[in-house]
Design a protein around this motif. Structure first.
Motif, PDB file in Angstrom:
ATOM      1  N   LYS A  30      38.354  46.268  39.974  1.00  0.00           N
ATOM      2  CA  LYS A  30      40.101  45.661  39.662  1.00  0.00           C
ATOM      3  C   LYS A  30      39.927  44.121  39.858  1.00  0.00           C
ATOM      4  CE  LYS A  30      43.654  47.430  40.256  1.00  0.00           C
ATOM      5  NZ  LYS A  30      44.684  48.002  39.634  1.00  0.00           N
ATOM      6  N   ALA A  31      39.710  43.349  40.317  1.00  0.00           N
ATOM      7  CA  ALA A  31      39.166  41.791  40.071  1.00  0.00           C
ATOM      8  C   ALA A  31      38.845  41.345  38.296  1.00  0.00           C
ATOM      9  CB  ALA A  31      38.469  41.337  40.721  1.00  0.00           C
ATOM     10  N   LEU A  32      38.008  42.663  37.745  1.00  0.00           N
ATOM     11  CA  LEU A  32      37.622  41.798  36.847  1.00  0.00           C
ATOM     12  C   LEU A  32      39.170  42.486  35.542  1.00  0.00           C
ATOM     13  CD1 LEU A  32      35.271  41.176  34.097  1.00  0.00           C
ATOM     14  CD2 LEU A  32      34.482  44.389  34.630  1.00  0.00           C
ATOM     15  N   TYR A  35      42.067  41.683  36.619  1.00  0.00           N
ATOM     16  CA  TYR A  35      42.767  40.748  36.560  1.00  0.00           C
ATOM     17  C   TYR A  35      42.372  39.400  35.300  1.00  0.00           C
ATOM     18  CZ  TYR A  35      47.036  43.153  37.827  1.00  0.00           C
ATOM     19  OH  TYR A  35      47.778  44.119  37.726  1.00  0.00           O
ATOM     20  N   THR A  36      40.526  39.814  35.916  1.00  0.00           N
ATOM     21  CA  THR A  36      40.055  38.360  34.622  1.00  0.00           C
ATOM     22  C   THR A  36      40.117  38.219  33.601  1.00  0.00           C
ATOM     23  OG1 THR A  36      38.681  38.590  37.166  1.00  0.00           O
ATOM     24  CG2 THR A  36      38.203  36.793  34.555  1.00  0.00           C
ATOM     25  N   SER A  59      41.945  36.061  40.437  1.00  0.00           N
ATOM     26  CA  SER A  59      42.428  37.290  39.808  1.00  0.00           C
ATOM     27  C   SER A  59      43.245  38.496  41.047  1.00  0.00           C
ATOM     28  CB  SER A  59      41.584  38.392  39.208  1.00  0.00           C
ATOM     29  OG  SER A  59      41.080  37.332  38.084  1.00  0.00           O
ATOM     30  N   LEU A  60      42.395  38.375  42.117  1.00  0.00           N
ATOM     31  CA  LEU A  60      42.496  39.892  42.420  1.00  0.00           C
ATOM     32  C   LEU A  60      43.606  39.488  43.422  1.00  0.00           C
ATOM     33  CD1 LEU A  60      39.265  41.866  44.957  1.00  0.00           C
ATOM     34  CD2 LEU A  60      41.463  42.465  43.368  1.00  0.00           C
ATOM     35  N   ILE A 105      32.394  35.253  31.251  1.00  0.00           N
ATOM     36  CA  ILE A 105      32.323  35.856  32.617  1.00  0.00           C
ATOM     37  C   ILE A 105      32.443  37.122  32.829  1.00  0.00           C
ATOM     38  CG2 ILE A 105      33.294  35.382  34.791  1.00  0.00           C
ATOM     39  CD1 ILE A 105      33.434  33.092  34.463  1.00  0.00           C
ATOM     40  N   GLN A 145      36.852  40.584  49.793  1.00  0.00           N
ATOM     41  CA  GLN A 145      36.743  40.117  48.179  1.00  0.00           C
ATOM     42  C   GLN A 145      36.131  38.390  48.595  1.00  0.00           C
ATOM     43  OE1 GLN A 145      35.575  40.256  45.747  1.00  0.00           O
ATOM     44  NE2 GLN A 145      35.230  38.309  44.378  1.00  0.00           N
ATOM     45  N   LEU A 156      42.549  40.142  31.771  1.00  0.00           N
ATOM     46  CA  LEU A 156      43.871  40.289  32.138  1.00  0.00           C
ATOM     47  C   LEU A 156      44.470  38.827  31.829  1.00  0.00           C
ATOM     48  CD1 LEU A 156      45.666  43.155  33.603  1.00  0.00           C
ATOM     49  CD2 LEU A 156      45.438  42.753  31.374  1.00  0.00           C
ATOM     50  N   ARG A 157      44.367  37.882  32.897  1.00  0.00           N
ATOM     51  CA  ARG A 157      44.182  36.612  32.315  1.00  0.00           C
ATOM     52  C   ARG A 157      43.836  35.719  31.016  1.00  0.00           C
ATOM     53  NH1 ARG A 157      41.402  34.488  37.390  1.00  0.00           N
ATOM     54  NH2 ARG A 157      41.270  32.357  36.438  1.00  0.00           N
ATOM     55  N   GLN A 174      36.721  36.015  39.845  1.00  0.00           N
ATOM     56  CA  GLN A 174      36.828  37.109  40.724  1.00  0.00           C
ATOM     57  C   GLN A 174      38.257  37.220  41.990  1.00  0.00           C
ATOM     58  OE1 GLN A 174      36.077  40.010  38.107  1.00  0.00           O
ATOM     59  NE2 GLN A 174      35.232  40.626  39.502  1.00  0.00           N
ATOM     60  N   TYR A 218      45.657  46.074  26.763  1.00  0.00           N
ATOM     61  CA  TYR A 218      45.409  46.809  28.116  1.00  0.00           C
ATOM     62  C   TYR A 218      46.233  48.178  28.020  1.00  0.00           C
ATOM     63  CZ  TYR A 218      46.044  47.448  32.679  1.00  0.00           C
ATOM     64  OH  TYR A 218      46.380  48.153  34.360  1.00  0.00           O
ATOM     65  N   VAL A 275      36.493  47.931  44.280  1.00  0.00           N
ATOM     66  CA  VAL A 275      37.771  46.040  44.321  1.00  0.00           C
ATOM     67  C   VAL A 275      36.842  45.782  43.215  1.00  0.00           C
ATOM     68  CG1 VAL A 275      37.470  44.323  45.703  1.00  0.00           C
ATOM     69  CG2 VAL A 275      37.854  46.200  46.319  1.00  0.00           C
ATOM     70  N   GLU A 276      35.487  45.424  42.852  1.00  0.00           N
ATOM     71  CA  GLU A 276      34.752  44.251  41.370  1.00  0.00           C
ATOM     72  C   GLU A 276      35.960  44.537  39.814  1.00  0.00           C
ATOM     73  OE1 GLU A 276      33.185  41.014  41.494  1.00  0.00           O
ATOM     74  OE2 GLU A 276      31.720  42.374  42.616  1.00  0.00           O
ATOM     75  N   SER A 310      42.140  44.916  49.950  1.00  0.00           N
ATOM     76  CA  SER A 310      40.886  44.198  48.698  1.00  0.00           C
ATOM     77  C   SER A 310      40.374  43.399  48.592  1.00  0.00           C
ATOM     78  CB  SER A 310      41.115  44.594  47.329  1.00  0.00           C
ATOM     79  OG  SER A 310      41.814  46.533  47.433  1.00  0.00           O
ATOM     80  N   LYS A 320      29.759  40.179  34.152  1.00  0.00           N
ATOM     81  CA  LYS A 320      30.591  41.318  35.480  1.00  0.00           C
ATOM     82  C   LYS A 320      30.789  42.440  34.296  1.00  0.00           C
ATOM     83  CE  LYS A 320      31.023  39.651  39.235  1.00  0.00           C
ATOM     84  NZ  LYS A 320      29.618  40.043  40.259  1.00  0.00           N
ATOM     85  N   PHE A 331      51.632  36.367  34.563  1.00  0.00           N
ATOM     86  CA  PHE A 331      51.133  35.521  35.295  1.00  0.00           C
ATOM     87  C   PHE A 331      51.317  33.781  35.385  1.00  0.00           C
ATOM     88  CE2 PHE A 331      46.968  38.527  33.948  1.00  0.00           C
ATOM     89  CZ  PHE A 331      47.888  39.527  34.520  1.00  0.00           C
ATOM     90  N   THR A 369      31.676  33.056  39.277  1.00  0.00           N
ATOM     91  CA  THR A 369      32.408  34.235  38.794  1.00  0.00           C
ATOM     92  C   THR A 369      33.191  34.907  39.796  1.00  0.00           C
ATOM     93  OG1 THR A 369      30.474  34.668  36.665  1.00  0.00           O
ATOM     94  CG2 THR A 369      31.236  36.612  37.798  1.00  0.00           C
TER      95      THR A 369
END
Lengths: 374, 400
Positions: free
Chosen positions: B294-296, B298-299, A295-296, B319, A321, B301-302, A292, B75, B291-292, A317, B323, A3, A288
């Motif tokens: 997938k965002a999580l 990567y959150t 991240s997306l 968080i 979002q 992973l970050r 989120q 992961y 979608v939620e 996506s 989530k 990243f 949050t």
């Protein structure tokens, strides 16, 4: 999987960040938005000098050879700064078509001066009846006496009245909604038969309704192959969708930060309103939503940079979002600012309006969710 | 920035995949598939396989026998474990008390406890919540009085997950009352469950199963050497533990697997019904959760990447907890809706290995969907309720 930004990306993020912090405060932005052209030509020259107008173009084309990640970095910062200069219309939309399908000569004519900051351009990608279907094109281009003659209307064209070049998709064959038969034309703004109704948009930017009434163009105005324009248009709209999503994430973050800051200073009942749990939890929900979305955005940008098969899905996506989470963050920022949140004077209102405008562009949240539900 | 896996990472993924394919015991795999609750011995058998391979201490430092994995490796491990539908690692030893002992314990405690945790020789459980101390954990009343060479523990702990299987329990108990702040004077004790005075009573939860317990302590003598770190500083250690718990709590990989299976099921004509893929409302809700998630992903992973660059999991892990559990519960709800009328039959007797298919009510495990929905309402309550997580984020991240 990584990243972190590389050196060039880090430099780019630093330089755009510094520009926003030092040279583009809210008063400047408001003045630019309210000026005749709706942006500041001097700022635009700065963008060109710093190489930002050349980001997605190859070095052979005079660009810096960046991609979706570099565009994301710039657009996110532009969101934070609420930049009104027409970057999307020039670099992402018109530039996106030109870099993909323009001939060497067309690039010399249009792309090189655009990158140099000397020419304003745009893409008239939608029509009054089309809503979010980019194949819904009623504008026709008929070959008459060696020239193509264009008739039709284009809607809400960003940077429409300033653009000296307008890329116009028109139908050389096929019925409305068909993907086949769409041809892309490079239309000089000075062309006879081109009519404008220029206006400001709610987010402080500029756009125009365009009418084409017998606009005659030589075949050399065709960008790419006749009848084959849909794939290009589709790819460019994906780029633009990702770019405005990045801008939205920058705006959401700014709204989040400003709201938390405001809640620490605004006193009611003898205490800062940020001490109220009912408001704290809402600001955590905003945070949050920002995390989120961030991240997306990273995920979608990386997939787009890789040209991955599911990049389109990723772009839908992130647009879904920012459409949903962005609306929540925007509305909450206004609500938590109370009366100040609905004042023209404060930046909050203007962030919210731009976020809302982005929600309406390139497919709203419902439209993208439908794509994902298939 | 890139999302591609390196050749080494791809090779590692293949190794994980092969391990779970070849080594996950067949009976455990079938239990997982058929919705049969694993018994104590099943968990231990599976975790010992991981230990043999050196994969039990996923987050542990190498010097204590941990994997030393990168965030991407962690992961991949979680992903492949979920994709194989392997059991979750029971967290109380490996994810909770282990990190506290290697972070704050003395050398003797590390020697004595860590290897048995790593090898799943000892089953741990958690003694935090009390009947009168839930979200307000610092109000806990369990006392630990020092009498020269031991602490005498009296009190009641509750919601003790799988305490019926446990050999040891880690306990937060008040060792001093004369303190300025309630968070002071709490000690972190390790207690052998076979010590006289410890009793475990089952609590039956909403779906009818015995997962959690009440644990009573009556004049339980805990040797002084079982105190972790400083006397009275247990709150600090407990918080670190909760932050570890919260990152693990998100359950991203498991949620992804469950969504994938749900999409497959939605495409099937169950009992000849119109596939759910034809139901626009359902598919839109499913897509929104995807979608939620997938965002999580990567959150998380970050967050892992930040931890790898030297930061401890901080309040941001709250968080992930919020989530992660919201997504899990959204998935539970979609499964419930997918079951239609077959969310109604309460037939727990079906969930044993070898139950004859001909006598089964409903297809596959669909009569478990509602039970899972009911059971997992706990997710937004445990580990610090989601409202408490928001308090933590508001205070420590937003500075409110």
């Amino acid at each position: 999987m990584d990243f972190s930004f590389d050196d060039i990306q880090t430099m780019l993020a630093d330089s755009v960040g510094k520009f926003i912090d030092n040279e583009y405060d809210f008063e400047t932005r408001q003045a630019n938005a309210g000026s005749d052209r709706g942006y500041d030509p001097a700022v635009w020259r700065t963008f060109a000098e710093l190489g930002w107008t050349g980001i997605p173009f190859s070095e052979a084309d005079g660009g810096i050879g960046g991609g979706p990640v570099e565009l994301m970095i710039v657009m996110r910062a532009f969101g934070r700064g609420l930049v009104v200069e027409p970057y999307l219309a020039n670099v992402v939309l018109a530039g996106g078509v030109l870099r993909r399908v323009a001939s060497a000569e067309q690039k010399d004519d249009w792309l090189a001066p655009m990158i140099a900051g000397e020419l304003q351009a745009t893409l008239a990608f939608t029509e009054p009846q089309a809503r979010y279907d980019i194949a819904d094109i009623a504008t026709r281009a008929e070959l008459r006496g060696g020239n193509y003659v264009l008739d039709g209307s284009k809607a809400v064209v960003p940077n429409g009245a300033n653009a000296e070049l307008i890329v116009v998709p028109a139908r050389t064959s096929g019925a409305r909604n068909e993907r086949e038969g769409i041809t892309l034309f490079a239309v000089p703004a000075s062309s006879e038969g081109l009519g404008y109704k220029a206006y400001a948009t709610v987010d402080g930017q500029r756009a125009a309704e365009l009418s084409l009434d017998g606009v005659a163009l030589a075949p050399s105005a065709i960008l790419g192959e006749p009848g084959d324009g849909f794939a290009t248009l589709d790819a460019v709209i994906d780029d633009a969708t990702l770019a405005v999503s990045a801008e939205a994430v920058g705006i959401m973050r700014a709204l989040q930060d400003k709201t938390v800051e405001y809640s620490k200073n605004r006193m009611q009942f003898g205490v800062p309103i940020g001490s109220f749990q009912a408001l704290q939890h809402r600001m955590v929900d905003m945070l949050t939503a920002c995390e989120q979305s961030h991240s997306l955005l990273l995920w979608a940008s990386m997939l787009a940079a890789d040209g991955a098969a599911d990049a389109k899905r990723a772009i839908s996506s992130i647009k879904y979002q920012v459409g949903t989470a962005g609306r929540r963050v925007g509305e909450e920022a206004v609500q938590l600012h109370g009366g100040m949140g609905v004042s023209w004077e404060l930046d909050i209102a203007h962030y919210f309006k731009r976020l809302t405008a982005i929600g309406q562009m390139f497919g709203n949240a419902d439209w993208h969710l439908d794509r994902l539900a298939e | 920035m890139n999302v591609t896996l390196s050749d080494d990472e791809l090779a590692f993924r293949d190794e994980l995949r092969a391990f779970f394919r070849d080594r996950l015991p067949e009976d455990i795999r079938r239990k997982q598939e058929q919705g049969v609750i694993l018994d104590r011995e099943d968990h231990i058998r599976f975790q010992k396989l991981l230990a043999e391979k050196g994969w039990a201490g996923v987050n542990w430092p190498v010097e204590y026998g941990g994997t030393g994995w990168t965030p991407v490796q962690k992961y991949l491990f979680a992903t492949e474990m979920a994709e194989a539908n392997a059991p979750d690692i029971v967290p109380f030893g490996l994810s909770m008390v282990g990190p506290v002992i290697y972070s704050f314990g003395n050398d003797e405690q590390k020697r004595r406890f860590l290897p048995d945790i790593l090898e799943s020789n000892v089953w741990w459980c958690q003694g935090y919540s009390e009947p009168g101390a839930g979200s307000d954990l610092a109000s806990l009343k369990t006392r630990a009085e020092f009498d020269g060479d031991a602490y005498i523990v009296n009190g009641t702990k509750t919601w003790t997950t799988l305490g019926q299987h446990a050999d040891w329990i880690f306990v937060l108990a008040r060792s001093r009352a004369d303190v300025a702040r309630r968070q002071e004077g709490i000690s972190f004790l390790l207690v052998d469950m076979s010590t006289p005075g410890v009793t475990v009573r089952p609590i039956i939860t909403i779906e009818g199963e015995h997962e959690v317990n009440e644990v009573h302590f009556e004049n339980v003598r805990v040797p002084a050497e079982n105190l972790v770190g400083e006397e009275g500083a247990g709150w600090t250690y407990g918080k670190v533990l909760l932050q570890h718990e919260r990152t693990n709590i998100a359950g991203v990989a498991r949620s992804r697997y469950r969504l994938k299976k749900l999409r497959e099921r939605a495409g099937r004509a169950v009992r000849g019904a119109t596939p759910l893929t034809e139901d626009r409302n359902f598919m839109r809700k499913l897509a929104a959760v995807e979608v939620e998630l997938k965002a999580l992903e990567y959150t998380e992973l970050r967050t892992l990447a930040a931890v790898a660059s030297g930061k401890a999991p901080g309040p941001e892990s709250s968080i992930l907890k919020i989530k992660g559990t919201e997504v899990q519960q959204a998935i539970d709800t979609l499964y419930l809706e997918a079951a239609g009328y077959y969310a109604l039959p309460y037939v727990p007797e079906q969930y044993v290995l070898g139950f004859p298919d001909g006598e089964r009510v409903g297809e596959d495990t669909e009569t478990r969907f509602s039970l899972q929905y009911f059971n997992n309402r706990k997710a937004s309550i445990y580990g610090g309720s989601n409202e408490i997580q928001k308090n933590i984020v508001a205070k420590h991240v937003l500075g409110l």
